[in-house]
Design a protein around this motif. Structure first.
Motif, PDB file in Angstrom:
ATOM      1  N   ARG A 133       0.487   8.454  40.056  1.00 34.28           N
ATOM      2  CA  ARG A 133       1.010   7.474  39.094  1.00 34.28           C
ATOM      3  C   ARG A 133       1.860   8.140  38.020  1.00 34.28           C
ATOM      4  O   ARG A 133       1.636   9.289  37.676  1.00 34.28           O
ATOM      5  N   GLY A 163      -5.367  14.790  41.230  1.00 35.97           N
ATOM      6  CA  GLY A 163      -6.000  13.774  42.073  1.00 35.97           C
ATOM      7  C   GLY A 163      -5.722  12.387  41.518  1.00 35.97           C
ATOM      8  O   GLY A 163      -4.950  12.227  40.571  1.00 35.97           O
ATOM      9  N   LYS A 164      -6.358  11.365  42.119  1.00 39.04           N
ATOM     10  CA  LYS A 164      -6.131   9.970  41.732  1.00 39.04           C
ATOM     11  C   LYS A 164      -7.295   9.500  40.859  1.00 39.04           C
ATOM     12  O   LYS A 164      -8.452   9.607  41.281  1.00 39.04           O
ATOM     13  N   ILE A 165      -6.968   8.981  39.676  1.00 38.27           N
ATOM     14  CA  ILE A 165      -8.017   8.498  38.772  1.00 38.27           C
ATOM     15  C   ILE A 165      -8.673   7.264  39.399  1.00 38.27           C
ATOM     16  O   ILE A 165      -7.989   6.339  39.840  1.00 38.27           O
ATOM     17  N   LYS A 166     -10.036   7.237  39.442  1.00 39.71           N
ATOM     18  CA  LYS A 166     -10.755   6.104  40.028  1.00 39.71           C
ATOM     19  C   LYS A 166     -10.926   5.002  38.987  1.00 39.71           C
ATOM     20  O   LYS A 166     -11.061   5.273  37.792  1.00 39.71           O
ATOM     21  N   LYS A 167     -10.974   3.732  39.457  1.00 44.34           N
ATOM     22  CA  LYS A 167     -11.122   2.642  38.487  1.00 44.34           C
ATOM     23  C   LYS A 167     -12.612   2.335  38.274  1.00 44.34           C
ATOM     24  O   LYS A 167     -13.133   1.330  38.744  1.00 44.34           O
ATOM     25  N   ASN A 168     -13.285   3.215  37.564  1.00 42.44           N
ATOM     26  CA  ASN A 168     -14.715   3.016  37.349  1.00 42.44           C
ATOM     27  C   ASN A 168     -15.068   2.764  35.889  1.00 42.44           C
ATOM     28  O   ASN A 168     -16.200   2.844  35.492  1.00 42.44           O
ATOM     29  N   ASP A 178      -1.344  10.834  36.876  1.00 41.50           N
ATOM     30  CA  ASP A 178      -2.182  11.584  37.814  1.00 41.50           C
ATOM     31  C   ASP A 178      -1.311  11.928  39.025  1.00 41.50           C
ATOM     32  O   ASP A 178      -0.078  11.816  38.950  1.00 41.50           O
TER      33      ASP A 178
END
Ligand code: CTP
Length: 208
Positions: A19, A101-106, A16
């Motif tokens: 990362r 964008g930044k992948i969310k840890k959901n 992303d």
């Protein structure tokens, strides 16, 4: 004046915006080869993945990040090179998708799908000019000589530098290295563990 194209360092394959996937290559071996080639009076173009190393004096350096970007620059300079040394630790796989964008840890588990990158060295081997000398590296953790010799043939190289990376005192991210230089024809040359610049000088002497 002989022209040499050298690659060095790791590549970064973006997951992303913040990362990536990479490897432990520091670039030290490739930069040492660039320095040894300059000592020979050769014209050196260095295509470098991300490293913290200073550019050796006299070297033309081009910075890249991904395997695809490295491929583009290598193919741009390869046609005019007398020697090509692929010391870069090019990623073999990259994420199929790069998220913006930044992948969310959901989520509880996360599966990252990868696809192969292009093998730059194999493509160079297919399109090699007569008299162009191609040297690749083989980083191995088992059956060093057998695996490296197979790579030499499969990728149509003139030389392969077989590198045992299973030991912590040589190879990746340290100042010393031990190499067995295997030619397409003839006997392998063993270069004992030494500072990378000393090893690089012996590699340059051999391909000369
Ligand atoms: N290389 C390349 N392009 C790639 C991967 C590797 O040009 N996409 C080059 C490296 O710079 C090195 C050589 O190929 O000079 C060794 O690559 P390596 O990945 O070790 O060989 P593979 O053929 O991928 O074999 P394996 O991963 O099974 O060991």
């Amino acid at each position: 004046m002989k022209r040499v194209l050298i690659t060095a360092g790791p590549t970064r394959e973006a997951i992303d915006t913040v990362r990536y996937i990479s490897n432990r290559s520091s670039g030290k071996m490739g930069y040492a080869i660039a320095e040894a080639a300059i000592e020979q009076g050769w014209k050196v173009t260095l295509i470098s993945g991300p490293t913290n190393l200073p550019t050796p004096h006299g070297v033309t350096r081009i910075d890249v990040d991904s395997a695809a970007a490295m491929a583009t620059e290598v193919y741009r300079y390869a046609p005019e090179a007398d020697f090509i040394v692929m010391a870069a630790a090019v990623a073999d796989y990259r994420p199929v998708q790069t998220f913006s964008g930044k992948i969310k840890k959901n989520v509880t588990s996360f599966l990252l799908e990868l696809e192969p990158t292009e093998d730059i060295l194999a493509t160079l081997g297919k399109n090699k000019r007569p008299n162009q000398i191609l040297l690749g590296f083989a980083a191995e953790t088992s059956q060093l000589i057998e695996h490296a010799t197979k790579k030499l043939k499969r990728k149509n190289l003139d030389w392969i530098a077989a590198n045992d990376v299973s030991r912590s005192d040589r190879g990746f991210d340290v100042d010393t290295n031990e190499i067995t230089l295997i030619p397409r024809h003839g006997a392998p040359v063993h270069i004992p563990n030494d500072y990378k610049l000393a090893v690089a000088r012996r590699i340059i002497a051999a391909i000369q």
